[in-house]
Write an enzyme that holds these catalytic residues in place. Sequence first.
Site, PDB file in Angstrom:
ATOM      1  N   SER A  70       0.803  -1.223   0.000  1.00  0.00           N
ATOM      2  CA  SER A  70       0.000   0.000   0.000  1.00  0.00           C
ATOM      3  C   SER A  70       0.843   1.285   0.000  1.00  0.00           C
ATOM      4  O   SER A  70       1.696   1.473  -0.856  1.00  0.00           O
ATOM      5  CB  SER A  70      -0.937  -0.081   1.202  1.00  0.00           C
ATOM      6  OG  SER A  70      -1.823   0.976   1.223  1.00  0.00           O
ATOM      7  N   ASP A 291      -1.345   1.310  -3.768  1.00  0.00           N
ATOM      8  CA  ASP A 291      -2.142   0.238  -4.373  1.00  0.00           C
ATOM      9  C   ASP A 291      -3.541   0.733  -4.745  1.00  0.00           C
ATOM     10  O   ASP A 291      -4.434  -0.068  -5.026  1.00  0.00           O
ATOM     11  CB  ASP A 291      -2.216  -0.987  -3.452  1.00  0.00           C
ATOM     12  CG  ASP A 291      -2.886  -0.685  -2.119  1.00  0.00           C
ATOM     13  OD1 ASP A 291      -2.930   0.498  -1.722  1.00  0.00           O
ATOM     14  OD2 ASP A 291      -3.375  -1.634  -1.467  1.00  0.00           O
TER      15      ASP A 291
HETATM   16 ZN    ZN Z   1      -3.609   1.192   0.117  1.00  0.00          ZN
END
Ligand code: ZN
Length: 544
Positions: A70, A291
């Site tokens: 992320s 992400d």
């Molecule tokens: Zn994320």
Amino acid sequence: MPPVHALPVEAIVRALAAHPKSAAHIVYGTAGFRTKAALLDSTCFRIGLIGALRSKALDGKVVGLMVTASHNPEPDNGVKIVDARGEMLDAAWEPVCTRIANAATAEELVQELQHVVDAFQIDLSVPARVVYAWDTRPSSPSLVRAIVDGMDAIGAEKMDGGLLTTPQLHYLVFAYNTAGTPDAYGEPTEEGYYHKLGDAYLSATQNKPAPVTLVVDCANGVGAKSLQGLEKVVPHDRLPLQLLRTEMKAPGALNNGCGADFVKTNQKLPAGYDQESHVQQNTLLCSFDGDADRIVFYYLTGPPEKSENFHLLDGDRIAALAADYLSELVEQSGLDVQLGCVQTAYANGSSTLYLEKRVPVAFTPTGVKHLHHEAEKYDIGIYFEANGHGTVLFSKRAMQAIRDAKPSTPAAHAAVQQLAGLAAVINQTVGDAVSDMLMVLVILAARQWGPVEWDALYTDLPNRLCKVQVSDRTQFKTTDAERRLTSPAGMQAQIDALVAQYPLGRSFVRPSGTEDVVRVYAEAAKAEDVAALAKQVTALVETA
Ligand code: ZN
Ligand code: NG1
């Protein structure tokens, strides 16, 4: 060959040799497994095993495995399981993942696997189906190979999703499992995702003047690829995007000086934006995270050198925009559906006051899985964390009401149509930067608003978020959606006494679920009061 109802122990033990376990203890938490990429090879092999077992436990439904860390720095990585309805892994399986990942020897590993099979009464003869995908980190391909080795060892049908955003993988899982049913969510391919969102956006913005250009900071991550895919199905004049920070292959670029977390944490533009000709006063700007499951918006009201010219439109603002518009549509449509909104303690107090005038508001502990489950209790549940992670869920009941609606006036008819359009634009499985971005653009186009009008919905209370290093953060225990401490003994009463000194004061303390720190949040009517309150509460925590 072992019988199909037994674990293929030999194959697992043989394959395990290529994925030796690192010494580190690792825990499956809010974000799945996440740590330095170099420590994750054996974890990924084992999650390949777990993914297959989870699919078997769900009667062969497709589950997903996503390799990403992320918003974290590029050398980190992580892996998480997506459950069959495209939602996060059932909490009962989190400790299962932790135990299997930490089993020290081959023997222990096999024992743990057998324990799961017994505990969940898994029928091993059911074929497993797993779809996997990964983000742009250089470490991702080799971690994916470890996952594939795990799935091969235990036996699973593998579906290679390729380089995808986290929400795209959630979409794929849900689309696979609903294909051919009355709940069919969309074609289970990456292109199917672009068409579903793109077509819904085009229909929801029909007959509207062209929207303003949106400058998108893609965090040099996979969100850039996703938006390029979307641009292939939506004409530029209907969705005028200017994509920046799209260097998916440049070493070290991911989330570096850019991205939603950088912008939200530092409350400033991505590095270098002051040199970009597209970044001008009153232009609507936004940032994805690495992400692409988070988004924050922002704009400038003057030269970027002055910090007071920077204005953040965070997750609370997205929730406010959605609640304002959706509550109006529901009223106009005449439908009997209940709207609600879910926030965490980090939501700015002004946003809560704003929302409470329109919809019921509930609070949950930090972490989107908590918000998601709470939002499912409403017919239409809006949830956003202040950091920009969230979505809007339309229940089966709401979808049925929209389909069966018999609007009596043209205005009611238009409102029903618009609700249907928004339900299709918004990713129903998980927070999705691309789909949230489209929802915001649909609403702004309908309202004919720019960033200034959106920002005018309410005025944020000054606030501060600090991290405190303590010797043992587990001694901090909370209650009431993490808004009050139950331990260390007496500390909450001391916080209450401090808060009472400041008009509109609020402060809470909780241990982070993702870092070895305790977080202190404070807000108050005046900026100088916030600074004082945060300092005093931080000092209290440091004494613990
Ligand atoms: Zn994320
Ligand atoms: P922790 O570290 O538990 O505060 C952080 C974010 C959450 C959520 C998770 C998962 C804050 C204050 N906390 O949790 O909102 O996004 O990471 O990534 O932003």
